[in-house]
Design an enzyme around this catalytic site. Structure first.
Site, PDB file in Angstrom:
ATOM      1  CD  GLU A  90      -2.833   0.890   2.554  1.00  6.79           C
ATOM      2  OE1 GLU A  90      -3.330   1.904   3.078  1.00  6.79           O
ATOM      3  OE2 GLU A  90      -3.066  -0.261   2.957  1.00  6.79           O
ATOM      4  CD  GLU A 129      -3.337   7.121   5.836  1.00  8.15           C
ATOM      5  OE1 GLU A 129      -4.031   6.101   6.004  1.00  8.15           O
ATOM      6  OE2 GLU A 129      -2.313   7.362   6.498  1.00  8.15           O
TER       7      GLU A 129
END
Length: 266
Positions: free
Chosen positions: A140, A144
């Protein structure tokens, strides 16, 4: 670790050089809802862990030439392992149908400033994705925003399920006020994150003179994944990280205008 504290607080920034991000528009929400062959809404499952939501497609709204992801206070159940678990919230997530590998990724977005929430753009795969009969590793790469402080953005990556690579970048502006561009370049030997077209942070397996914004790492993600966007609130295990979600306090959710990539989908 002491080394990480020293690097975050006292190491000088390095001058990062990088060519501009490239790629075609994968989706442009100014053109309306994209084809499900390109992007689809998650519906009926939950990530579990610190996520306090079930993904429901009605939280993905195409309006005003954008895609908006919201959170709704409503009870919903999802299967976690073999157990049916009830949650108090549903939320919005959209993901690409295809998988993407090395290349440039960029989004034009505006995160929510509601405490207790995360607004995201990332590439991800995991054991739920199969290559033949073999589960993928959890790889990943993340961008964010935490709703309790949208003057910062957090970069992170996972390799075979191992994370702990967070870096918090001071934007110098409040990202929740207007649309900005955020992206990353994923290469076999490096990941470079960008804000409004400027390289701001890099991790690399090469030998480098490290700085606060340039770090050597031993391994990087290497498995193709879907491009995802989601907006969610966390449970009590996440309060120390993202704050506590207390409901829809003038919450307009997370807004996306377009997504582009230079990677080939498969």
């Amino acid at each position: 670790m002491i080394e990480d504290f020293f690097m975050d607080r006292f190491a000088p920034d390095r001058q990062l050089q990088a060519a501009p991000l490239t790629g075609d528009r994968l989706v442009d929400f100014r053109d309306g809802k994209p084809s499900a062959d390109v992007l689809f809404e998650s519906d009926g499952w939950s990530n579990g862990d610190v996520f306090n939501v079930v993904w429901k497609s009605h939280n993905v709204i195409y309006e005003n030439e954008t895609m908006r992801l919201g959170i709704t206070e409503e009870k919903a159940t999802a299967l976690l392992g073999e157990e049916e678990v009830e949650f108090n919230y549903t939320a919005g997530e959209a993901r690409t149908t295809n998988y993407y590998h090395y290349g440039d990724y960029e989004v034009c977005m505006k995160p929510s400033a509601n405490p207790g929430t995360a607004s995201t753009f990332f590439v991800c795969t995991g054991p739920y994705d199969l290559k033949g009969d073999v589960p993928n590793p959890h790889d990943e790469i993340d961008i964010e925003f935490l709703g309790n402080d949208t003057t910062h953005v957090q970069f992170n990556f996972f390799v075979n399920g191992k994370g702990g690579n967070e870096f918090l970048y001071d934007l110098g502006f409040d990202a929740s006020k207007e649309l900005h561009r955020y992206g990353f370049r994923w290469e076999p030997n490096a990941i470079t994150w960008f804000v409004d077209g400027e390289p701001v942070y890099r991790v690399t397996t090469d030998d480098v003179e490290e700085g606060r914004n340039l770090r050597h790492v031993d391994v990087l993600p290497s498995t193709a994944g879907r491009i995802l966007t989601n907006y969610w609130c966390g449970n009590e295990r996440a309060y120390g990280w993202m704050g506590q979600y207390k409901g829809e306090v003038k919450d307009n959710g997370t807004v996306y205008q377009w997504i582009k990539t230079s990677a080939e989908g498969a």
